[in-house]
Enzyme design. Sequence first.
Site, mmCIF file in Angstrom:
data_model
loop_
_atom_site.group_PDB
_atom_site.id
_atom_site.type_symbol
_atom_site.label_atom_id
_atom_site.label_comp_id
_atom_site.label_asym_id
_atom_site.label_seq_id
_atom_site.Cartn_x
_atom_site.Cartn_y
_atom_site.Cartn_z
ATOM 1 N N GLU A 87 -7.118 5.287 5.191
ATOM 2 C CA GLU A 87 -5.813 4.631 5.262
ATOM 3 C C GLU A 87 -4.927 5.187 6.381
ATOM 4 O OE1 GLU A 87 -5.031 3.472 0.551
ATOM 5 O OE2 GLU A 87 -4.064 5.237 1.428
ATOM 6 N N ILE A 91 0.852 -1.186 0.000
ATOM 7 C CA ILE A 91 0.000 0.000 0.000
ATOM 8 C C ILE A 91 0.895 1.246 0.000
ATOM 9 C CG2 ILE A 91 -1.788 1.255 1.262
ATOM 10 C CD1 ILE A 91 -2.463 -1.478 2.631
ATOM 11 N N ASP A 143 -1.670 -2.664 -12.700
ATOM 12 C CA ASP A 143 -1.108 -2.256 -11.415
ATOM 13 C C ASP A 143 -1.433 -3.267 -10.314
ATOM 14 O OD1 ASP A 143 -3.795 -1.755 -10.964
ATOM 15 O OD2 ASP A 143 -3.486 0.255 -10.130
ATOM 16 N N ALA A 171 3.088 2.081 -2.444
ATOM 17 C CA ALA A 171 4.377 1.897 -3.128
ATOM 18 C C ALA A 171 4.472 2.683 -4.430
ATOM 19 C CB ALA A 171 4.613 0.407 -3.402
ATOM 20 N N GLY A 172 3.339 3.160 -4.952
ATOM 21 C CA GLY A 172 3.352 3.969 -6.171
ATOM 22 C C GLY A 172 3.150 3.190 -7.447
ATOM 23 N N LYS A 173 2.590 1.985 -7.339
ATOM 24 C CA LYS A 173 2.465 1.123 -8.522
ATOM 25 C C LYS A 173 1.517 1.705 -9.569
ATOM 26 C CE LYS A 173 -0.538 -1.767 -5.642
ATOM 27 N NZ LYS A 173 -0.234 -1.016 -4.396
ATOM 28 N N THR A 174 0.421 2.330 -9.152
ATOM 29 C CA THR A 174 -0.515 2.896 -10.125
ATOM 30 C C THR A 174 0.106 4.067 -10.868
ATOM 31 O OG1 THR A 174 -2.371 2.224 -8.722
ATOM 32 C CG2 THR A 174 -2.831 3.843 -10.448
ATOM 33 N N THR A 175 0.835 4.908 -10.139
ATOM 34 C CA THR A 175 1.531 6.032 -10.767
ATOM 35 C C THR A 175 2.534 5.534 -11.791
ATOM 36 O OG1 THR A 175 1.296 7.362 -8.760
ATOM 37 C CG2 THR A 175 2.981 8.042 -10.338
#
Length: 377
Positions: A321, A187, A260, A189-193
């Site tokens: 969150e 949660i 993602d 980590a910036g994967k979607t970006t």
Amino acid sequence: MKSQHQVVLSIGSNQGNKLENIEACIALIHKEVGTVIQVSKIYETPSWGFESDAFYNCALVLHTFHTAQKVLNLVLKVEKKLGRTRKKGSGYQSRIIDVDVIAFDEDVIASDKLNVPHPLMQNRKFVLLPFRDLGLNWKHPSLHKTVSELLEITPDESVCKVVSESANPLHDISFDQFNYVAFEGNIGAGKTTLVTKIAEDFNAKTVLERFADNPFLPKFYKDQNRYAFPLEMSFLADRYQQLSDDLAQFDLFKDFLVADYHIFKSLIFAKITLAEDEYRLYRNLFDIIYREMPKPDLYVYLYQNSERLLQNIKKRGRSYEQEISASYLDKINSGYLDYIKSQSDLNVLIIDVSDKDFVKNQEDYLFIVDEIKKKMN
């Protein structure tokens, strides 16, 4: 997730080895400013506004999250590194390198330090010809004309000739070996970006998790024991439905697809949140679904330490969150790493991004791209 800005830069040189100057400038912009997506042909053009040796000119398309002013500041630093010294009030002059911001999306910007679109672009063939090579669907926001239309009416009658094709820094980076790449991470980590940026830079299709639509998520963070099972079941159903629908739209042998998440993240979180008997039931259902799902050609896990994750979570400001603990994030990281080790049929790349900021720092982004490139080789 907001898209990157599309920036057009014009580059010129009329001192020293002009071709080398321009190529060095392009490489440095790609390394330090943003992703250079496309580069025009290089033109030899007469000097404009003063007498001097002919210039070499080209244009490029840049993708970046930076503001227009930040882009300007960074390209000025590039000029300085390449030996350019700007002198105030000295008018037009010969220069080893010159970089101008010509367009920033289709915005109109007027400030003391920056005017975009460039106020003289319509009068300069050495700007318009390379700009046209880029083939962008762009229209001047004030003059309401395309670049081709501006070329037809420009008063500039100078002769500009092509002298070279310029190398695009992305030409040596290809995802051809991988049609389906899944990025995962804890949660925050910036994967979607990262997925959004890679998709824009490499013209890929995206599958992005619909986490915000899950009605059990805010409830779970308030009462985990009560809402863990319905949360994990709803996530599993939604991920299965989304991946089934989205992947069915693409030819996994031809399209380049980035996601993602991978569906086995459901098992990671379920093992942490569910009671033992609930997890056994959940695992049986998961195994049935998992057998039917296409596996990614490459699975990239973005590892980030819990301290940095908490900073990211706080920064993005999702209210539900904010009570997440470091110990919970540690469990998720351990769950991912343990499960990854057990997956012999999954092509895995783990990248530690704990000290990386691939939004603000272009070199950090290129580090990740380079790690993927190494995995291909």
